[in-house]
Design a protein around this motif. Structure first.
Motif, PDB file in Angstrom:
ATOM      1  N   GLN A 107       0.844  -1.185   0.000  1.00  0.00           N
ATOM      2  CA  GLN A 107       0.000   0.000   0.000  1.00  0.00           C
ATOM      3  C   GLN A 107       0.883   1.239   0.000  1.00  0.00           C
ATOM      4  O   GLN A 107       1.901   1.277   0.690  1.00  0.00           O
ATOM      5  N   LYS A 108       0.495   2.242  -0.763  1.00  0.00           N
ATOM      6  CA  LYS A 108       1.304   3.459  -0.811  1.00  0.00           C
ATOM      7  C   LYS A 108       0.957   4.354   0.378  1.00  0.00           C
ATOM      8  O   LYS A 108      -0.201   4.491   0.739  1.00  0.00           O
TER       9      LYS A 108
ATOM     10  N   THR B  17       9.559   1.520  -2.630  1.00  0.00           N
ATOM     11  CA  THR B  17       8.631   1.116  -3.692  1.00  0.00           C
ATOM     12  C   THR B  17       8.561  -0.408  -3.789  1.00  0.00           C
ATOM     13  O   THR B  17       9.237  -1.124  -3.053  1.00  0.00           O
ATOM     14  N   ASP B  18       7.797  -0.900  -4.746  1.00  0.00           N
ATOM     15  CA  ASP B  18       7.568  -2.346  -4.866  1.00  0.00           C
ATOM     16  C   ASP B  18       8.742  -3.115  -5.461  1.00  0.00           C
ATOM     17  O   ASP B  18       8.814  -4.328  -5.304  1.00  0.00           O
TER      18      ASP B  18
ATOM     19  N   ASP C 282       7.737   1.343 -11.337  1.00  0.00           N
ATOM     20  CA  ASP C 282       7.168   1.877 -10.092  1.00  0.00           C
ATOM     21  C   ASP C 282       6.646   3.310 -10.281  1.00  0.00           C
ATOM     22  O   ASP C 282       6.588   4.081  -9.316  1.00  0.00           O
TER      23      ASP C 282
ATOM     24  N   TYR D 122       9.801   4.780   3.419  1.00  0.00           N
ATOM     25  CA  TYR D 122       8.990   3.866   2.608  1.00  0.00           C
ATOM     26  C   TYR D 122       9.734   3.529   1.330  1.00  0.00           C
ATOM     27  O   TYR D 122      10.463   4.373   0.803  1.00  0.00           O
TER      28      TYR D 122
ATOM     29  N   TRP E 180       4.516   5.147  -7.864  1.00  0.00           N
ATOM     30  CA  TRP E 180       5.100   5.515  -6.573  1.00  0.00           C
ATOM     31  C   TRP E 180       5.710   6.914  -6.571  1.00  0.00           C
ATOM     32  O   TRP E 180       6.109   7.405  -5.515  1.00  0.00           O
TER      33      TRP E 180
END
Ligand SMILES: Cc1ncc(COP(=O)(O)O)c(C=O)c1O
Ligand SMILES: Cc1ncc(COP(=O)(O)O)c(C=O)c1O
Lengths: 354, 354
Positions: free
Chosen positions: A14-15, A28-29, A122, A26, A125
């Protein structure tokens, strides 16, 4: 050109909310990984789901500090495109750092291609609230499992990315900076001009002292004569004295900041006199005392410009420009962030659109 | 005193043959791990099977070099007991390094207890061929997953152990050492007196140059005036000039070697004059030229003593004591290794038997 394979995550994260971003919390994926093996070279470039790194406890990065890194940003423009700011310069500097740290060089074009693919994957993001950006961290670590002190025969080059919040939430806030007297960040012949972990580890102590006294960052003096200004924790430094902008010359012990270089080019394009030279802390104090110290500002990827409102040196507290951002600082900030968000034409050819 | 839990391996490794040991290649079946979490302190000390460390790619150790380490040895004595040589000094120095690197201190007694338990469990890994030993590597790494530059809020303190071969397979071999001119290892105010990864990373480049010219190690000069002798890659250095033994004083930029300290104590106990003071490379060259440079030797845990047979400075190649080990070097070597293997009585109280 080497290949890049891609394995997409099946489990996107989840962002975070735009106002929760902060810096470096945080990720990114996905991430990019490239391996180096002696005798083979760099190989197996791949984009994979963001995941832990597993290393033998004897991996050299845990013992002998052989590491380099970079920091740059991707921005969403006013036309909702994504652009990178001078990424070629970051990979060039990474290779300079590699040289100093005895790490094999990477192919800069390949690294840029990998970065573009990673950012594209990404894309969602990259935050787009004003002032936010996607912070990009390329880094290389020595991974050979061996306690001998020698350059590693294995490395990993990794790129991770972190959506980051606006540096200035309530307008540009001048910072308070303290001149460090006891500790030294770097000396000529050392690693100061390279972006390597050890420089940051050694700077923590001065930083801690500055924090305790209520100062945001340390201003480092040279390690040889302890009187010439070098740079701030993670910024280069500029002084505007009597109409002229002065910044310490690249002497081998300060980091050649990409924002620094950009500022110099912008200043020249506007016909504002700018000098790269040695500048002693005494010269700064004297300029302050005779009323010619007009502006002081730090430059770096994180904040672009950080006006310095107060400079502490020994027992003196120099208040600069009434603690407010100066005219030139503001102009430089507006120009650079304008180019970065696409609202000002990039006449320098600095930006790369995805 | 904190607890230590133990989980033994169910899958012991095969031990390498004594003549294949080398240095830092093989690791024992177990390791010790202690975690640090801000607000809790050091916790969860445990002996576990030797295993990979898994960290987030943003873990600080991969970026900002916040790490410290130690190196010491366990020896099998002539009576087939296992002893540690001055391990308390290593944990004390580790804490000094921690202080410089803004890492929370460990409980030295607890660490020693953990080490003793670990060595006992892997007792069979302590090699007993002459000159071999179990090299012990305690180290601490910053593990917080965060790209902000600040002291980490999480760490791991780990001990791994590696059976290591004899340093001198065919008798003591004097080494050739080159005085480094271009690069600098450390400067006053920097991290030179701490055992932290960055110091070793920054030294690789000088080492590489020395190697290319056929020299085993670099002799570092001070970073300020570039003329005073500091130390060698991983050894402190001693000069015997005209009957007196001289070693650079602990000035804040060299590592306070435990072997160095032991040598000084042995020399004093034998009434051999020893001075800790500043010594310039010119003084060494001059002593050589007027025939009073009698011995040069490095001291460190790895080799105990490394006689220097040749010292290269600029275009001069000083041949020392005809390239042979000197009398004092030999006496120091015999004394220290004798204490370490239990064949000489330890009147200094340096050894700890398991
Ligand atoms: C020590 C140091 N100096 C200067 C800078 C500024 O460099 P740049 O403008 O490339 O971000 C940074 C930040 O990256 C830094 O870490
Ligand atoms: C830079 C440096 N100097 C000196 C030494 C010698 O220290 P010690 O005698 O404690 O092994 C070492 C090795 O540990 C070292 O790495």
């Amino acid at each position: 050109m080497l290949d890049i394979t891609t394995q997409l995550t099946t489990n996107p994260k989840q962002k975070p909310a735009p106002d929760e971003l902060g810096f470096g919390h945080y990720f990114t994926d996905h991430m990019f990984i490239l391996d180096y093996t002696e005798g083979i070279g760099w190989h197996d470039g791949r984009i994979v789901p963001y995941q832990p790194i597993s290393l033998d406890p004897s991996a050299m990065i845990f013992h002998y500090g052989q590491s380099v890194f970079e920091g740059l940003k991707a921005y969403v423009t006013v036309d909702n495109e994504v652009l990178l700011f001078r990424p070629d310069q970051n990979f060039k500097r990474l290779n300079n750092s590699n040289d100093r740290l005895c790490i094999p060089k990477i192919d800069e074009e390949y690294a840029l291609e990998a970065l573009k693919q990673l950012v594209s994957i990404d894309r969602e993001w990259v935050p787009n609230a004003p002032g936010t950006s996607l912070y990009i961290r390329p880094f290389i670590i020595a991974t050979e499992a061996n306690l001998g002190v020698h350059p590693s025969n294995r490395y990993q080059f990794i790129i991770i990315m972190s959506p980051s919040g606006s540096y200035y939430k309530e307008g540009i806030n001048p910072v308070k900076i303290m001149v460090e007297q006891q500790f030294v960040r770097a000396v000529r012949g050392g690693t100061g001009a390279a972006k390597t972990g050890g420089n940051y580890a050694s700077a923590l102590k001065g930083q801690e002292i500055a924090s305790k006294e209520g100062y945001a960052q340390t201003l480092w003096l040279d390690g040889k004569e302890n009187c010439y200004v070098e740079e701030v924790g993670s910024m280069n430094i500029f002084f505007k004295i009597d109409g002229k902008v002065i910044t310490p010359a690249l002497n081998g012990s300060i980091l050649p900041g990409i924002t620094r270089d950009s500022m110099i080019q912008v200043l020249k394009s506007k016909n504002i006199p700018v000098e790269e030279r040695r500048i002693s802390i005494e010269e700064v104090v004297e300029a302050h005392n005779n009323g010619t110290l007009e502006e002081v500002f730090g430059t770096g990827t994180a904040a672009v410009i950080s006006p310095v409102g107060e400079l502490k040196y020994l027992n003196d507290k120099l208040i600069i420009n009434k603690g407010e951002i100066g005219e030139v600082s503001q102009m430089l900030y507006d120009t650079l962030t304008g180019i970065q968000n696409g609202s000002i034409e990039d006449t320098f050819g600095w930006t790369i659109r995805l």
